[in-house]
Design a protein around this motif. Sequence first.
Motif, PDB file in Angstrom:
ATOM      1  N   THR A  88      -3.473  11.554  -1.907  1.00 55.88           N
ATOM      2  CA  THR A  88      -4.274  10.330  -1.788  1.00 55.88           C
ATOM      3  C   THR A  88      -3.447   9.108  -2.160  1.00 55.88           C
ATOM      4  N   ASP A  90      -0.130   8.859  -2.024  1.00 55.98           N
ATOM      5  CA  ASP A  90       0.886   8.678  -0.983  1.00 55.98           C
ATOM      6  C   ASP A  90       0.274   7.979   0.241  1.00 55.98           C
ATOM      7  N   TRP A  91      -0.912   8.445   0.653  1.00 53.62           N
ATOM      8  CA  TRP A  91      -1.597   7.823   1.791  1.00 53.62           C
ATOM      9  C   TRP A  91      -1.898   6.354   1.511  1.00 53.62           C
ATOM     10  N   ASP A  92      -2.339   6.048   0.298  1.00 56.30           N
ATOM     11  CA  ASP A  92      -2.681   4.684  -0.070  1.00 56.30           C
ATOM     12  C   ASP A  92      -1.454   3.777  -0.003  1.00 56.30           C
ATOM     13  N   MET A  94       1.260   4.239   1.806  1.00 51.69           N
ATOM     14  CA  MET A  94       1.690   4.081   3.198  1.00 51.69           C
ATOM     15  C   MET A  94       0.750   3.150   3.957  1.00 51.69           C
ATOM     16  N   THR A  95      -0.539   3.259   3.688  1.00 54.10           N
ATOM     17  CA  THR A  95      -1.529   2.459   4.405  1.00 54.10           C
ATOM     18  C   THR A  95      -1.549   1.020   3.921  1.00 54.10           C
ATOM     19  N   PHE A  96      -1.422   0.829   2.634  1.00 58.19           N
ATOM     20  CA  PHE A  96      -1.479  -0.498   2.023  1.00 58.19           C
ATOM     21  C   PHE A  96      -0.227  -0.705   1.174  1.00 58.19           C
ATOM     22  N   PRO A  97       0.909  -1.037   1.803  1.00 54.94           N
ATOM     23  CA  PRO A  97       2.147  -1.202   1.023  1.00 54.94           C
ATOM     24  C   PRO A  97       2.014  -2.354   0.030  1.00 54.94           C
TER      25      PRO A  97
END
Length: 125
Positions: A88, A90-92, A94-97
Amino acid sequence: MAKDDADNGGSVEAQQVPPSHSATPATEASPSPIPTIRSLKRKASTQGGRGQRGQDFWSAVDLWFKEQMESNGNKWSDPAWVEYIQATLDWDLMTFPPVVAASLSMVGTALTLTGDPSMSGSASN
């Protein structure tokens, strides 16, 4: 003072009541342009302001956690939870740098301190 004025307490305004503002209360059968106290009161609602028990946001969150605890375990340190939390995060990222924000005055000071005249806008060496 006139006799009519004396009968009404000396006020001419008491006699001049427009027909739409008559002293008789408005009934629900005859609409009135002036709202009555009864028409201004809130009507009782059968729906209420809250959703049905078990269908609100926090009930959905509780249900989600219950399902996740059944599949991932009861402790945050269980390997399934650690993997889920890391995925979660890592996804965050990548999605919201992350955005590095600095004031323009700090940027100008940093460029001046580097001694690079082309970056700072000054002609000093």
